[in-house]
Design a protein around this motif. Structure first.
Motif, PDB file in Angstrom:
ATOM      1  N   ASN A  61      10.006   5.884  16.437  1.00  0.00           N
ATOM      2  CA  ASN A  61      10.603   7.007  15.701  1.00  0.00           C
ATOM      3  C   ASN A  61      10.459   6.846  14.188  1.00  0.00           C
ATOM      4  N   ASN A  62      10.004   5.672  13.755  1.00  0.00           N
ATOM      5  CA  ASN A  62       9.753   5.427  12.324  1.00  0.00           C
ATOM      6  C   ASN A  62       8.309   5.828  12.009  1.00  0.00           C
ATOM      7  N   ARG A  63       8.067   7.114  11.993  1.00  0.00           N
ATOM      8  CA  ARG A  63       6.698   7.610  11.797  1.00  0.00           C
ATOM      9  C   ARG A  63       6.372   7.680  10.309  1.00  0.00           C
ATOM     10  N   CYS A  64       5.128   7.387   9.977  1.00  0.00           N
ATOM     11  CA  CYS A  64       4.692   7.437   8.586  1.00  0.00           C
ATOM     12  C   CYS A  64       3.257   7.935   8.518  1.00  0.00           C
ATOM     13  N   LEU A  65       2.791   8.196   7.313  1.00  0.00           N
ATOM     14  CA  LEU A  65       1.412   8.593   7.070  1.00  0.00           C
ATOM     15  C   LEU A  65       0.817   7.697   5.994  1.00  0.00           C
ATOM     16  N   TYR A  88       0.859  -1.182   0.000  1.00  0.00           N
ATOM     17  CA  TYR A  88       0.000   0.000   0.000  1.00  0.00           C
ATOM     18  C   TYR A  88       0.896   1.232   0.000  1.00  0.00           C
ATOM     19  N   PRO A  89       0.502   2.321  -0.666  1.00  0.00           N
ATOM     20  CA  PRO A  89       1.344   3.519  -0.694  1.00  0.00           C
ATOM     21  C   PRO A  89       1.382   4.236   0.651  1.00  0.00           C
ATOM     22  N   VAL A  90       2.591   4.564   1.105  1.00  0.00           N
ATOM     23  CA  VAL A  90       2.806   5.154   2.417  1.00  0.00           C
ATOM     24  C   VAL A  90       3.823   6.286   2.299  1.00  0.00           C
ATOM     25  N   LEU A  91       3.648   7.349   3.106  1.00  0.00           N
ATOM     26  CA  LEU A  91       4.605   8.451   3.175  1.00  0.00           C
ATOM     27  C   LEU A  91       5.518   8.250   4.372  1.00  0.00           C
ATOM     28  N   ALA A  92       6.821   8.433   4.178  1.00  0.00           N
ATOM     29  CA  ALA A  92       7.761   8.301   5.283  1.00  0.00           C
ATOM     30  C   ALA A  92       9.073   9.000   4.943  1.00  0.00           C
ATOM     31  N   ASN A  93       9.791   9.394   5.989  1.00  0.00           N
ATOM     32  CA  ASN A  93      11.144   9.908   5.816  1.00  0.00           C
ATOM     33  C   ASN A  93      12.107   8.729   5.788  1.00  0.00           C
ATOM     34  N   ILE A  94      12.722   8.495   4.632  1.00  0.00           N
ATOM     35  CA  ILE A  94      13.639   7.371   4.453  1.00  0.00           C
ATOM     36  C   ILE A  94      14.900   7.887   3.765  1.00  0.00           C
TER      37      ILE A  94
END
Length: 267
Positions: free
Chosen positions: A104-108, A46-52
């Protein structure tokens, strides 16, 4: 809990909300924009937003965090089916939980809406509902993601990503829909656009997390309607979308779950 969601609105709305977003999707591209229903039990991508790797990306992740600490494969599969959601209370209170390791691995998670079931006393089948935010075509639920080392079909090392969305006690309206089961009276952690953006901020702290978890989206901010089915395989007789209205005879209003008449059969 929330195991059934929908993303049938245009993903471009997410890109507009996050202009710095880099699109890394390989499956859910603009050529395949609509997802009427996704259920967590098969661990779908599924498409997810995250800082990677230092940048904000939109990429596919598997829904339901993989509990790699469970060494028995059968038990890991059973446990994973319950890790589609993370309860905000456990994140804050249980210092031994797995969520503490990845908080700390936060996503939207971008969504158009989600599905829940309501139980009516004396009715054989629960009544499915589609729920969405009244003033937003696309919104983004907060969650956590997990990264594990794996190998691809050729045996080459890769990183695998999985995610869970966050839930909290439901507001005064949605608890009347999600009124039964082990996790009754819960709802996803809905946020305002400003808090969604802050959730992915590098300045976000543990104190901020507690404040976000305490935020309650009022019931008046939601629309909802009954639908034909959620996980059923029988096609709708009218050929409409899964999230479109389906009317049930003798359905009592919310908060009154003792009908005067028996449930009319669907099939």
């Amino acid at each position: 809990m929330c195991y059934d969601i929908s993303l049938h609105s245009n993903i471009e709305l997410t890109k507009q909300a996050f202009p710095q977003l880099r699109d890394r999707r390989t499956q859910f591209t603009d050529a395949n924009p609509g997802i009427e229903h996704v259920t967590s039990f098969g661990f779908p991508e599924y498409p997810v937003l995250a800082n990677i790797d230092g940048e904000l990306v939109l990429t596919e992740m598997e829904w339901s965090v993989n509990p790699i600490y469970e060494k028995d494969e059968k038990q890991r599969l059973i446990r994973r089916r319950k890790m589609a959601n993370a309860t905000t209370e456990k994140v804050l209170e249980d210092k031994r939980s797995f969520w503490q390791r990845i908080k700390n691995n936060r996503c939207l998670i971008p969504m158009s809406g989600n599905y829940e079931h309501r139980e009516i006393e004396g009715w054989k089948n629960r009544v499915p509902y589609y729920i969405w935010m009244a003033d937003r075509e696309t919104y983004h639920l907060p969650g956590f993601y997990h990264v594990e080392d794996a190998t691809d079909a050729d045996g080459l090392p890769i990183k695998k990503y999985s995610f869970a969305l966050l839930t909290r006690p439901a507001n005064e309206v949605l608890k009347l829909i999600h009124n039964s089961g082990e996790f009754k009276h819960r709802m996803p952690l809905y946020l305002t656009p400003e808090i969604e953006e802050f959730w992915l901020s590098n300045q976000f702290t543990n104190d901020d997390m507690r404040a976000v978890f305490e935020y309650m989206m009022p019931g008046e901010n939601f629309n909802f309607q009954t639908v034909y089915s959620v996980r059923g395989r029988t096609p709708r007789p009218d050929g409409k979308h899964k999230y479109d209205l389906w009317t049930y005879d003798n359905l009592p209003p919310l908060g009154e779950d003792k009908p005067q008449e028996p449930q009319a059969t669907l099939f």
